[in-house]
Design a protein around this motif. Sequence first.
Motif, PDB file in Angstrom:
ATOM      1  N   LYS A 415       0.735  -1.122  -0.092  1.00  0.00           N
ATOM      2  CA  LYS A 415      -0.071  -0.032  -0.038  1.00  0.00           C
ATOM      3  C   LYS A 415       0.785   1.183  -0.039  1.00  0.00           C
ATOM      4  CE  LYS A 415      -3.005   2.499   3.268  1.00  0.00           C
ATOM      5  NZ  LYS A 415      -3.657   2.318   4.407  1.00  0.00           N
ATOM      6  N   ARG A 416       1.809   1.368   0.843  1.00  0.00           N
ATOM      7  CA  ARG A 416       2.585   2.518   0.927  1.00  0.00           C
ATOM      8  C   ARG A 416       3.664   2.593  -0.067  1.00  0.00           C
ATOM      9  NH1 ARG A 416       1.153   0.852   6.119  1.00  0.00           N
ATOM     10  NH2 ARG A 416       0.597   2.420   7.269  1.00  0.00           N
ATOM     11  N   LEU A 417       4.045   1.381  -0.647  1.00  0.00           N
ATOM     12  CA  LEU A 417       4.981   1.271  -1.905  1.00  0.00           C
ATOM     13  C   LEU A 417       4.176   1.705  -2.826  1.00  0.00           C
ATOM     14  CD1 LEU A 417       7.503  -0.162  -3.220  1.00  0.00           C
ATOM     15  CD2 LEU A 417       5.896  -1.829  -3.726  1.00  0.00           C
ATOM     16  N   THR A 418       3.097   1.403  -3.233  1.00  0.00           N
ATOM     17  CA  THR A 418       2.613   1.867  -4.621  1.00  0.00           C
ATOM     18  C   THR A 418       2.023   3.417  -4.570  1.00  0.00           C
ATOM     19  OG1 THR A 418       0.354   0.754  -3.558  1.00  0.00           O
ATOM     20  CG2 THR A 418       1.807  -0.447  -5.257  1.00  0.00           C
ATOM     21  N   GLN A 419       1.689   3.732  -3.328  1.00  0.00           N
ATOM     22  CA  GLN A 419       1.301   5.248  -3.021  1.00  0.00           C
ATOM     23  C   GLN A 419       2.525   5.807  -3.267  1.00  0.00           C
ATOM     24  OE1 GLN A 419      -0.083   5.202   1.090  1.00  0.00           O
ATOM     25  NE2 GLN A 419      -2.421   5.037   0.132  1.00  0.00           N
ATOM     26  N   LYS A 420       3.618   5.585  -2.816  1.00  0.00           N
ATOM     27  CA  LYS A 420       4.935   6.341  -3.107  1.00  0.00           C
ATOM     28  C   LYS A 420       5.471   6.501  -4.449  1.00  0.00           C
ATOM     29  CE  LYS A 420       9.814   6.266  -2.278  1.00  0.00           C
ATOM     30  NZ  LYS A 420      11.026   5.634  -1.401  1.00  0.00           N
ATOM     31  N   TYR A 421       4.904   5.554  -5.514  1.00  0.00           N
ATOM     32  CA  TYR A 421       5.487   5.697  -6.660  1.00  0.00           C
ATOM     33  C   TYR A 421       4.026   6.061  -7.500  1.00  0.00           C
ATOM     34  CZ  TYR A 421       9.809   4.286  -5.581  1.00  0.00           C
ATOM     35  OH  TYR A 421      10.912   4.167  -4.858  1.00  0.00           O
ATOM     36  N   GLY A 422       2.995   6.299  -6.737  1.00  0.00           N
ATOM     37  CA  GLY A 422       1.859   7.173  -7.699  1.00  0.00           C
ATOM     38  C   GLY A 422       0.687   6.057  -8.297  1.00  0.00           C
ATOM     39  N   HIS A 423       0.803   4.921  -7.905  1.00  0.00           N
ATOM     40  CA  HIS A 423      -0.334   3.884  -8.516  1.00  0.00           C
ATOM     41  C   HIS A 423      -0.864   3.130  -7.213  1.00  0.00           C
ATOM     42  CE1 HIS A 423       0.890   4.540 -12.757  1.00  0.00           C
ATOM     43  NE2 HIS A 423       2.155   4.713 -12.325  1.00  0.00           N
TER      44      HIS A 423
END
Lengths: 605, 83
Positions: A415-423
């Motif tokens: 969740k945090r990973l995909t948020q960080k990279y905009g997806h």
Amino acid sequence: MSWQQKILRVNLTTGCCNIEPLNMTWANEYLGQRGLGSKYLLEEMDPAVDALSVENKLVIATGPLTGTMASTGGRWSVITKGPLTDAIACSNSGGKFGAELKLAGYDLVIIEGKSEKAVYLHIENEKVELCDASEVWGKTVWETEGLLQKKYSDPLMRFASIGQAGENLCRYACIVNDLHRAAGRSGVGAVMGSKNLKTIAVRGTVGVKNANPEHFMKTVNAVNNRMNDREGMSRDGTLDMIDVTNSIGSLPTRNNRQVRFEGTEKLNPSAMQTPNENGHTNLITNGACFGCTIGCGRICKIDPTHFSVKDKPQYHKASGGLEYESAYALGAACGVDDIDAATYAGFLCNEYGMDPISLGGSIAAAMELFDIGAITEKHTGGIKLEFGSAQALVTISEMTARSEGFGQDIAMGSKRLTQKYGHPDLSMSVKGQEFAGYDGRSMQGMGLAYATNNRGACHMRADPYESDFNTTEIEGKAAIVKNSQDEISFIDSSGLCLFPGGCGWTLSDYLELVDGACEGTWDMDRLKQTGERIWNLERQFNLLAGLSKADDTLPKRILEEPAEVGIGKGLVCRLGEMLPEYYELRGWDEEGRPKADTLARLGLN
Amino acid sequence: MQITIKVFGKLRHYMPAGRSAGNYLLNFKLGETLEQLLKKLPLPKDRPYLVLHNDNKIDLDQLSLTPISENDEIIVLAPVKGG
Ligand code: SF4
């Protein structure tokens, strides 16, 4: 009885360890383990606190049947606020640690505050001490257990530890006991790490008393004889499931882009049990938790010539191998069909203390980010993070375990990973917790179960399996999910494992054991009401933590992109139709809040 | 004619090849139904199972109405729980 009627309270800030009486009114209402631990947590802590702050508490809980002669009576749980989900976390484990803790005389250990220096907790019956952990801090779970085992020269001492992942606050760090059993989900190991607590070492010789031992033993034997369908679980473990989900099109593959994995035959029980071209067989034997007559655990060896372990003799020994969930997450979810690579990543999870489901789910999300170009080799430190690459799986798992480079991003969870990279849509999670190995399009009931589960996506909190394998129609699914959630809440609070339910036991068998061991009368109505009370208490915790109806949802992919093959071909998850019915059956309002009369009926107001 | 049938899940252990494989070769005659084919497998009668025919789930009461032909994909599973 069967409860020890004692709590151990450990304040890491002050260094005080006190023994207190168990609140027996609560024990009668919440049974033990998951239910009782959650009750204490909600009573003692503001659910809105940061999961990694000093205010969060860690409850280690046994059930009334933990440490008894009942088959599978070795279960224990960790209840806390989860750093992966910011919701209530309850992670269940087996092995021998829980029974030992119960035999030392405790129903619960409540850990609060934060130690200034790294410590471990040493319990020998009533003798309890916090000890300097500088010799084991920074070490793996396996090294820690080995060093402390040597120090105390007691082969019967049991350990529950965090590895470096917990120390480094990986959001899905777990607590590993007995080398390869784990309270795996939601990041309970990071909470332990945030408190500078490395290990709980326990030795217990007090025993567990039953109200009526003769009657209890008769019940244990009668119920054991009814466990008549366990051969498959002993032989193949939970991995048996992989051919089933693959056949029906419910094996999440490449971050749920597909629902069937062409490499399944390289990961399934046959693959695990058949010698490879070097004559090496992955599966060595099965393993069992305390008092278990099933033994679903996999004890496996990696082919010593495999690239992942070639020059690493420490991984040539037998250890905890792939279960269904780890084979799905470290295999199909990443598109990897290399059983040795997946086994190695699983070993790392046990050694460094990470949840393999969330690790695999996070790597799969990163692989999709890489595939669409949202991250590149610049981000990953030169790793070609491609779906299907066993080499990438191995390298990134090592980096995550050791908190190195891009591994730190993987350690945030998908969740945090995909948020960080905009997806953010590419995180296959609910409430931040990665999916288990089922797809909510072919298994509509599982979709609802994932969305409504209090600890985020999880396959162990509802039992829609039979219904989902039979039909993709949604009629009746809300009731099946709701009722089984309640029943499982009860079983998770008893000290017993859920798997006998797939090996011949019915709910009545669990009930008979609890009734045989505990004071008072336990009948089916009381069982169901206790389970419902626990579910609603967890819901209250989450609402107070700031969660809402908006968190009872699924990723866009499952709601909008139809499955391409299998029994769910052409379908999306019809969550929007099932959720209102589910809320109504629960006695919740349209926003998913328990109504006043529901709370009153369950004694929760 | 021969047809390959896949047997998975707990049912695998009722099959002659035991633990190592899930694929079984069976003889069949043209015009035979799924029900007639499945009767050739040593499966327990009392266990409910799931049949997939060319990726479609076939209700058990439809087995006798479903003809088979060469190159069909047939999978038989025992519904299992959890894991
Ligand atoms: S069935 Fe498996 S997980 Fe459950 S107690 Fe037995 S060995 Fe442990």
